[in-house]
Design a protein around this motif. Structure first.
Motif, PDB file in Angstrom:
ATOM      1  N   HIS A 111       0.841  -1.210   0.000  1.00  0.00           N
ATOM      2  CA  HIS A 111       0.000   0.000   0.000  1.00  0.00           C
ATOM      3  C   HIS A 111       0.873   1.256   0.000  1.00  0.00           C
ATOM      4  N   GLY A 112       1.876   1.263  -0.903  1.00  0.00           N
ATOM      5  CA  GLY A 112       2.796   2.385  -0.979  1.00  0.00           C
ATOM      6  C   GLY A 112       2.324   3.523  -1.857  1.00  0.00           C
ATOM      7  N   SER A 113       1.098   3.434  -2.369  1.00  0.00           N
ATOM      8  CA  SER A 113       0.585   4.482  -3.250  1.00  0.00           C
ATOM      9  C   SER A 113      -0.848   4.814  -2.862  1.00  0.00           C
ATOM     10  N   GLN A 114      -1.166   6.111  -2.867  1.00  0.00           N
ATOM     11  CA  GLN A 114      -2.554   6.525  -2.641  1.00  0.00           C
ATOM     12  C   GLN A 114      -3.060   7.301  -3.854  1.00  0.00           C
ATOM     13  N   CYS A 115      -2.764   8.600  -3.937  1.00  0.00           N
ATOM     14  CA  CYS A 115      -3.247   9.331  -5.117  1.00  0.00           C
ATOM     15  C   CYS A 115      -2.521   8.871  -6.373  1.00  0.00           C
ATOM     16  N   GLY A 116      -1.263   8.415  -6.228  1.00  0.00           N
ATOM     17  CA  GLY A 116      -0.526   7.839  -7.339  1.00  0.00           C
ATOM     18  C   GLY A 116       0.272   8.813  -8.171  1.00  0.00           C
ATOM     19  N   PHE A 117       0.138  10.120  -7.930  1.00  0.00           N
ATOM     20  CA  PHE A 117       0.832  11.086  -8.776  1.00  0.00           C
ATOM     21  C   PHE A 117       2.344  10.929  -8.671  1.00  0.00           C
ATOM     22  N   CYS A 118       2.839  10.728  -7.456  1.00  0.00           N
ATOM     23  CA  CYS A 118       4.286  10.640  -7.253  1.00  0.00           C
ATOM     24  C   CYS A 118       4.823   9.233  -7.499  1.00  0.00           C
ATOM     25  N   THR A 119       3.940   8.259  -7.605  1.00  0.00           N
ATOM     26  CA  THR A 119       4.353   6.855  -7.620  1.00  0.00           C
ATOM     27  C   THR A 119       5.305   6.493  -8.758  1.00  0.00           C
ATOM     28  N   PRO A 120       5.074   6.932 -10.005  1.00  0.00           N
ATOM     29  CA  PRO A 120       6.021   6.552 -11.069  1.00  0.00           C
ATOM     30  C   PRO A 120       7.453   6.996 -10.779  1.00  0.00           C
ATOM     31  N   GLY A 121       7.622   8.214 -10.264  1.00  0.00           N
ATOM     32  CA  GLY A 121       8.958   8.689  -9.940  1.00  0.00           C
ATOM     33  C   GLY A 121       9.596   7.885  -8.830  1.00  0.00           C
ATOM     34  N   ILE A 122       8.799   7.517  -7.830  1.00  0.00           N
ATOM     35  CA  ILE A 122       9.309   6.702  -6.727  1.00  0.00           C
ATOM     36  C   ILE A 122       9.722   5.322  -7.240  1.00  0.00           C
ATOM     37  N   VAL A 123       8.900   4.731  -8.074  1.00  0.00           N
ATOM     38  CA  VAL A 123       9.208   3.414  -8.630  1.00  0.00           C
ATOM     39  C   VAL A 123      10.506   3.462  -9.439  1.00  0.00           C
ATOM     40  N   MET A 124      10.681   4.512 -10.227  1.00  0.00           N
ATOM     41  CA  MET A 124      11.891   4.608 -11.049  1.00  0.00           C
ATOM     42  C   MET A 124      13.132   4.863 -10.194  1.00  0.00           C
ATOM     43  N   ALA A 125      12.983   5.659  -9.132  1.00  0.00           N
ATOM     44  CA  ALA A 125      14.119   5.905  -8.233  1.00  0.00           C
ATOM     45  C   ALA A 125      14.560   4.601  -7.574  1.00  0.00           C
ATOM     46  N   LEU A 126      13.604   3.794  -7.111  1.00  0.00           N
ATOM     47  CA  LEU A 126      13.937   2.531  -6.457  1.00  0.00           C
ATOM     48  C   LEU A 126      14.460   1.503  -7.458  1.00  0.00           C
ATOM     49  N   THR A 127      13.887   1.480  -8.649  1.00  0.00           N
ATOM     50  CA  THR A 127      14.372   0.558  -9.680  1.00  0.00           C
ATOM     51  C   THR A 127      15.808   0.890 -10.052  1.00  0.00           C
ATOM     52  N   GLY A 128      16.109   2.186 -10.185  1.00  0.00           N
ATOM     53  CA  GLY A 128      17.478   2.596 -10.480  1.00  0.00           C
ATOM     54  C   GLY A 128      18.446   2.185  -9.386  1.00  0.00           C
ATOM     55  N   LEU A 129      18.027   2.369  -8.135  1.00  0.00           N
ATOM     56  CA  LEU A 129      18.869   1.962  -7.003  1.00  0.00           C
ATOM     57  C   LEU A 129      19.208   0.482  -7.092  1.00  0.00           C
ATOM     58  N   MET A 130      18.204  -0.336  -7.425  1.00  0.00           N
ATOM     59  CA  MET A 130      18.407  -1.781  -7.379  1.00  0.00           C
ATOM     60  C   MET A 130      19.129  -2.339  -8.600  1.00  0.00           C
ATOM     61  N   GLN A 131      19.430  -1.475  -9.576  1.00  0.00           N
ATOM     62  CA  GLN A 131      20.307  -1.916 -10.654  1.00  0.00           C
ATOM     63  C   GLN A 131      21.740  -2.026 -10.164  1.00  0.00           C
ATOM     64  N   VAL A 132      22.094  -1.250  -9.143  1.00  0.00           N
ATOM     65  CA  VAL A 132      23.471  -1.274  -8.612  1.00  0.00           C
ATOM     66  C   VAL A 132      23.528  -1.867  -7.210  1.00  0.00           C
ATOM     67  N   LEU A 133      22.424  -1.806  -6.473  1.00  0.00           N
ATOM     68  CA  LEU A 133      22.356  -2.371  -5.118  1.00  0.00           C
ATOM     69  C   LEU A 133      21.093  -3.220  -5.009  1.00  0.00           C
ATOM     70  N   PRO A 134      21.143  -4.475  -5.448  1.00  0.00           N
ATOM     71  CA  PRO A 134      19.932  -5.309  -5.433  1.00  0.00           C
ATOM     72  C   PRO A 134      19.372  -5.536  -4.032  1.00  0.00           C
ATOM     73  N   GLN A 135      20.214  -5.450  -3.009  1.00  0.00           N
ATOM     74  CA  GLN A 135      19.742  -5.636  -1.634  1.00  0.00           C
ATOM     75  C   GLN A 135      20.179  -4.436  -0.777  1.00  0.00           C
ATOM     76  N   PRO A 136      19.564  -3.282  -0.997  1.00  0.00           N
ATOM     77  CA  PRO A 136      19.966  -2.076  -0.266  1.00  0.00           C
ATOM     78  C   PRO A 136      19.542  -2.124   1.190  1.00  0.00           C
ATOM     79  N   SER A 137      20.257  -1.386   2.021  1.00  0.00           N
ATOM     80  CA  SER A 137      19.857  -1.228   3.413  1.00  0.00           C
ATOM     81  C   SER A 137      18.742  -0.195   3.495  1.00  0.00           C
ATOM     82  N   ARG A 138      18.111  -0.103   4.665  1.00  0.00           N
ATOM     83  CA  ARG A 138      17.066   0.907   4.860  1.00  0.00           C
ATOM     84  C   ARG A 138      17.637   2.312   4.654  1.00  0.00           C
ATOM     85  N   ALA A 139      18.858   2.560   5.125  1.00  0.00           N
ATOM     86  CA  ALA A 139      19.477   3.878   4.956  1.00  0.00           C
ATOM     87  C   ALA A 139      19.697   4.186   3.479  1.00  0.00           C
ATOM     88  N   GLN A 140      20.111   3.185   2.706  1.00  0.00           N
ATOM     89  CA  GLN A 140      20.325   3.404   1.276  1.00  0.00           C
ATOM     90  C   GLN A 140      19.007   3.641   0.548  1.00  0.00           C
TER      91      GLN A 140
END
Length: 492
Positions: A111-140
């Protein structure tokens, strides 16, 4: 080698897309929404603060066998800077069988999305992170989301979704770019210069208008020098974070634009025993990794400089050349005795950073001269660096004031003190009067009254949008005392 097409060519999900007849200042966001009809990428702020427009820009890796991705704020990135590169949007994550990417699936499940406006950007930021850090820490994960604003959910379910998605494994998280690699090789920008039949160097434009305006992307220093010789008043573009803001907010349309992001000599970091030579086109994210182990306080200032999409494109040289009175990097660089390599044609000169500025937004650069590199000293034995940025928000905000101090302790006394600030002066400056007050003193002997007296005598009384002079001068005093208190505690 690519041919001169006067067209921006990029790879989008296994296809070469050619953009013809568009303004040189067209942003990637406008191109996606208005010309590719990819409306998942949203415009929230148009100034790189909200993250609703985050996309991934890819380039061939060093081996030419894969793609390295960086998150980018599409609202500020100029489309011609993507010539020869690839682009991934939230629509790119759809699998051939119609299933969701693990990050998307986890956002739904948590349930990480409500109105959904910001969701695509959040998804892309996290997807980009996991291209280099597949198992990031909470801080990362928190750092990756630094530039994504969400007014609905809070951030806990989003962070939970990221950690849940990471359990899918590197193979499931990796973007499918196998079809992109051969196409990137086909459209890759030339790495060698082109000459006319008369033997003259030709700088190939990415875009040239009928009125003679141009956007050029030189591949080496020779081409850059030629481009500046032809148009010495041209606007240089490095990360596009400053020019993109002016395009969006001030409707700026420079006649000639020269992109530095393809100049090979400006994209390198050279290391010696005493210093780093950081090219003018090296992104802040890379600089942060280089200095983290030796100047951790500087790395933290760079981390708070901006979000990962900003750090992935912005450069030290760009921040310095912009010359904002509240530029984050300059106080630290001045405290470290950084210097600049300036180039005009075949001539170079080295200028200490603390002698670069001559006034507010004014500097010693001559017509056709540019910053080629930043020389950043490495720590000598016993040297310490303290630095801290004060802003209304901890992350993703402009400084109210940033201060930095480098020093050594010998026989219990402060030696070799260098102290610089922004925010309380018309441009970032060293503060020789405070340095003299601290030099040779025992940390415990310094009083607040002494610092107050120097601050009152050297900083001009000037209020600003982000803090009154009274507030900023008090913060400057308190930061000096904080730096000294840390040293006093270390000696105790």
């Amino acid at each position: 080698m690519t041919q001169v097409t006067n067209t921006v060519r990029l790879v989008l999900d296994g296809q070469i897309v050619e953009a013809r007849g568009l303004r040189r200042t067209t942003t990637v966001l406008d191109f996606l929404r208005e010309h590719q009809h990819r409306t998942g990428t949203k415009e929230g702020c148009a100034e790189g603060d909200c993250g609703a427009c985050v996309v991934l820009v890819g380039e061939l890796d060093a081996a030419g066998e894969g793609v390295d991705y960086r998150p980018v704020n599409a609202c500020m990135q100029l489309l011609p800077t993507l010539d020869g590169k690839s682009l991934k949007t939230v629509e790119s994550l759809r699998r051939p069988d119609g299933s969701l990417h693990p990050v998307q699936d986890a956002m739904v499940g948590c349930h990480g999305s409500q109105c959904g406006f910001c969701t695509p950007g959040i998804v892309m930021a996290l997807t980009g992170l996991m291209q280099v850090l597949p198992q990031p820490s909470r801080a990362q994960v928190n750092d990756a989301l630094q530039g994504n604003l969400c007014r609905c959910t809070g951030y806990r379910p989003i962070v939970d979704a990221a950690l849940q998605a990471s359990a899918a494994g590197a193979d499931a998280l990796k973007l499918d770019d196998a079809a992109d690699v051969p196409l990137l090789r086909e459209i890759q920008r030339p790495s060698t210069s082109t000459y006319s039949l008369d033997g003259d160097l030709v700088v190939q434009p990415v875009v040239r208008t009928r009125k003679g305006s141009s956007f050029v992307s030189p591949c080496n220093l020779a081409e850059l020098q030629q481009a500046l010789a032809e148009h010495p008043e041209a606007t240089l573009v490095a990360g596009s974070t400053e020019i993109g803001l002016k395009v969006n907010k001030q409707f700026l349309r420079p006649e000639h634009l020269i992109y530095l992001g393809q100049v090979a000599e400006l994209k390198t970091v050279q290391t010696s025993a005493s210093a780093w030579r950081i090219g003018a086109a090296v992104p802040l994210e890379d600089v942060m990794r280089w200095v983290a182990s030796e100047w951790p306080a500087f790395a933290e200032v760079l981390r708070r400089f901006g979000s990962p999409p900003v750090r992935a494109t912005a450069t030290l040289a760009g921040n310095i050349a912009n010359g904002s009175p509240i530029g984050d990097s300059m106080p630290v660089l001045m405290a470290l005795d950084a210097s600049l390599v300036l180039r005009q044609g075949a001539k170079t000169r080295t200028v200490p950073l603390d002698a670069f500025y001559t006034g507010m937004k004014q500097n010693v650069l001559q017509t056709g001269e540019f910053i080629e590199a930043v020389n950043l000293p490495r720590p000598a034995a016993g040297q310490q660096l303290r630095a801290h940025k004060v802003s209304k928000r901890f992350d993703q905000d402009i400084s109210a004031l940033c201060a930095a101090m480098r020093y050594q302790v010998q026989d219990g006394r402060l030696r070799g003190v260098r102290l610089a600030v922004n925010g309380v002066t018309p441009w970032p400056q060293r503060v020789p009067a405070l340095e003299a007050l601290l030099e040779g003193r025992e940390a415990a002997s310094l009083t607040a009254a002494e610092v107050d007296a120097v601050v009152a005598s050297v900083f001009p009384a000037r209020d600003g949008l982000r803090g009154s002079w009274a507030y900023r001068s008090l913060v400057a005093r308190n930061l000096v005392l904080r730096f000294i208190d840390r040293e006093e505690a270390a000696l105790a």
